[in-house]
Design a protein around this motif. Structure first.
Motif, PDB file in Angstrom:
ATOM      1  N   ARG A  35     -12.301 100.097 120.461  1.00  8.81           N
ATOM      2  CA  ARG A  35     -13.276  99.931 121.790  1.00  8.81           C
ATOM      3  C   ARG A  35     -15.056 100.976 120.942  1.00  8.81           C
ATOM      4  O   ARG A  35     -16.120 100.608 121.107  1.00  8.81           O
ATOM      5  N   LEU A  36     -14.622 102.243 121.125  1.00  5.76           N
ATOM      6  CA  LEU A  36     -15.689 102.755 121.343  1.00  5.76           C
ATOM      7  C   LEU A  36     -17.682 102.880 119.800  1.00  5.76           C
ATOM      8  O   LEU A  36     -18.353 102.463 119.433  1.00  5.76           O
ATOM      9  N   THR A  37     -15.652 102.221 118.515  1.00  6.91           N
ATOM     10  CA  THR A  37     -16.820 102.573 117.252  1.00  6.91           C
ATOM     11  C   THR A  37     -17.296 101.069 117.118  1.00  6.91           C
ATOM     12  O   THR A  37     -18.404 100.615 116.766  1.00  6.91           O
ATOM     13  N   ALA A  38     -16.510  99.922 117.352  1.00  2.21           N
ATOM     14  CA  ALA A  38     -16.720  98.029 117.357  1.00  2.21           C
ATOM     15  C   ALA A  38     -18.537  98.121 118.100  1.00  2.21           C
ATOM     16  O   ALA A  38     -18.905  97.721 118.108  1.00  2.21           O
ATOM     17  N   GLU A  39     -18.507  99.187 120.180  1.00  3.56           N
ATOM     18  CA  GLU A  39     -19.674  98.965 120.278  1.00  3.56           C
ATOM     19  C   GLU A  39     -20.763 100.167 119.833  1.00  3.56           C
ATOM     20  O   GLU A  39     -21.550  99.329 119.892  1.00  3.56           O
ATOM     21  N   ALA A  40     -20.298 100.541 119.352  1.00  2.00           N
ATOM     22  CA  ALA A  40     -21.231 101.483 118.389  1.00  2.00           C
ATOM     23  C   ALA A  40     -21.896 100.958 117.606  1.00  2.00           C
ATOM     24  O   ALA A  40     -23.102 101.004 117.323  1.00  2.00           O
ATOM     25  N   LYS A  41     -21.468 100.272 116.461  1.00  2.00           N
ATOM     26  CA  LYS A  41     -22.277  99.446 115.732  1.00  2.00           C
ATOM     27  C   LYS A  41     -22.480  98.098 116.631  1.00  2.00           C
ATOM     28  O   LYS A  41     -23.863  97.914 115.448  1.00  2.00           O
ATOM     29  N   GLU A  42     -22.283  97.846 117.361  1.00  2.00           N
ATOM     30  CA  GLU A  42     -23.205  96.276 118.017  1.00  2.00           C
ATOM     31  C   GLU A  42     -24.533  96.803 117.713  1.00  2.00           C
ATOM     32  O   GLU A  42     -25.464  96.398 118.529  1.00  2.00           O
ATOM     33  N   SER A  51     -28.821 107.390 119.533  1.00  2.00           N
ATOM     34  CA  SER A  51     -27.951 108.321 120.827  1.00  2.00           C
ATOM     35  C   SER A  51     -27.441 107.831 120.945  1.00  2.00           C
ATOM     36  O   SER A  51     -25.923 108.432 120.874  1.00  2.00           O
ATOM     37  N   LEU A  52     -26.856 106.643 121.103  1.00  2.00           N
ATOM     38  CA  LEU A  52     -25.308 105.792 122.132  1.00  2.00           C
ATOM     39  C   LEU A  52     -24.663 105.552 121.127  1.00  2.00           C
ATOM     40  O   LEU A  52     -23.442 106.080 120.986  1.00  2.00           O
ATOM     41  N   PHE A  53     -25.229 105.242 119.628  1.00  2.00           N
ATOM     42  CA  PHE A  53     -24.500 104.875 119.027  1.00  2.00           C
ATOM     43  C   PHE A  53     -23.304 106.641 118.058  1.00  2.00           C
ATOM     44  O   PHE A  53     -22.146 106.890 117.745  1.00  2.00           O
TER      45      PHE A  53
END
Lengths: 305, 305
Positions: free
Chosen positions: B273-280, B217-219
């Motif tokens: 930033r959003l993409t990095a957080e999603a992947k993490e 969901s967060l991703f």
């Protein structure tokens, strides 16, 4: 006093009241939804009339179980069908469709909220109906298989071979409908489909078997058509005060109706025939307590609004 | 050769092909539906682009199971989300809403079929999406509880606190959006909600646990926002041929966008930033094979159309 013996008018009013109370809280309070969108949705929900479809959901559940308490589990689906019915009215009234300024004596949705918000209010009501139907399982413990079957029925009968398809046929055939057969085919989809859904859905939740579901479906189809014929008749000869709209508006709009195609006498005969067939099928289906549904069939034929 | 090693472009094209094949037969052939209505619905379905949302449904199911075959059961839900996405475009393009004549280089639905049919095509796509989603159980044996949870999610995230609510907020706030926070709130509902739904739905069908569903969901929420920012950037500097629409059309329409509010550099940083957080979040969720989803996140950020 047995539930069955309550006068029909009182029964209908009480069931409509339960449904209206449930509809007031159908949007979860903790959801972030624009106030204007909620207002537009609730405006048309609150402008509702007899609540016929949701009452039939509850009455069918009770008829199958023979128990007035049986309909509590059916309340989410009752609310869902009223939301679907309401969305269809909001979209049908739009300028690009029937372009109506009034419905039941009140301004139509787009006259109050504007076209964009009326389109979205309709989309919101339709989408949210499926959320609300799913609460039959989430909140009332209806088996997931049952709720899923109800949702599939709703998407079919409110959808392409049902209400949306019927409305499209109506839009495409405007002024071009020349036979009672064609008119019947449009009304079966535009009106009967959702009434039939209501009875079958209530039946499913009440635990009906396949034979009973078939009888409820036929009953719904027939009383739906009878309902439409009586609508057409009332439009010609009804009481403007009671109807909340001008009589003979169909004539002025050159709408093709049953009385127009068959004459008043034949229309009344067809309505009586459909109702008798509906009642016969239902009486033979072995429901625990079909009395209330049989009464409703007679009431719909005799109503004056 | 392991599925995982197939080049991403080939994977995306193959999945889009599966979805397009399934969409062609999504309306049961034995249903009586006006041809014009079917034509209007299929016109916009066939005008589709990347099929991002349904591809994410399939990819999420595969990621959870670690099995490329796992996505067959998810195909009905993949079709459903594409139908919901398509209905939203048809209604958004209407004269009363964004009043667009072209989308992806083709005339919009109402320009070809008229406003009434475009409204009904949208209503039909939305309603039928729920029928198609229910086929996950009917045709593929997905447990009814799972399909019901998917349907409830769809009605919520496409509905009032999701897409419909976001579109309403957008219509109401036109020209009035002044902060990145407000813009984010609209995009979270208009775009991220349905992308997030796609990942969670695929995850549910693949058998994800609650922790995995939260990560999916967060991703979805984050790549949805990143996707929107890239859309805004492409509108400013993209290639008109590849986009199938004029660049800088947002500027000409005075639309408030990320680059407008934050500048180009900050917009790119926020997207990264959003993409990095999603992947993490996804990498930590213990999925059997998250590789393809991680690749898609990077691809979306770097795309040129």
């Amino acid at each position: 006093m047995k539930e069955q013996h309550k006068p029909l008018q009182q029964y209908l009013a009480e069931q409509a009241g339960r449904i209206e109370d449930a509809l007031k809280t159908a949007i979860p309070a903790n959801w972030d939804v624009p106030d204007k969108l909620k207002d537009a949705m609730m405006y048309s929900i609150e402008a509702g009339g007899k609540r016929l479809r949701p009452v039939l959901v509850l009455a069918a559940a009770e008829a199958v179980k023979g128990d007035a308490q049986a309909s509590a589990c059916a309340l989410p689906v009752a609310c869902a069908v009223e939301m679907v019915h309401t969305y269809s009215l909001v979209h049908d009234d739009l300028p690009a469709m029937d372009n109506d300024d009034y419905r039941r004596g009140k301004l139509t949705n787009h006259k109050v909220f504007g076209e964009a918000m009326a389109i979205l209010a309709g989309d919101g009501l339709l989408t949210h109906a499926f959320y609300v139907a799913a609460q039959a399982t989430r909140q009332h413990g209806v088996p997931a298989e049952t709720t899923l079957a109800v949702i599939e029925d709703l998407a079919r009968l409110a959808g392409l071979p049902g209400m949306v398809g019927g409305q499209a046929a109506d839009v495409l055939g405007e002024q071009g409908v020349t036979s009672a057969e064609e008119l019947r085919s449009i009304h079966l989809r535009k009106t009967s489909a959702l009434i039939s859904f209501s009875l079958v859905a209530g039946g499913r939740i009440g635990g009906a078997d396949d034979r009973q579901l078939d009888a409820l479906s036929l009953f719904g189809r027939n009383i739906g058509l009878a309902f439409q014929i009586q609508d057409d008749i009332l439009d010609l000869i009804g009481d403007e005060q009671k109807l909340g709209k001008k009589v003979q508006s169909d004539l002025r709009q050159n709408k093709v109706t049953y009385p127009y195609l068959l004459g008043m006498d034949e229309s009344r005969k067809e309505m009586a025939r459909l109702t008798a067939e509906a009642k016969e099928a239902l009486a033979r289906a072995g429901l625990a307590d079909p009395g209330r549904l049989l009464e409703i069939a007679d009431y719909l034929m005799g109503r004056d609004r």
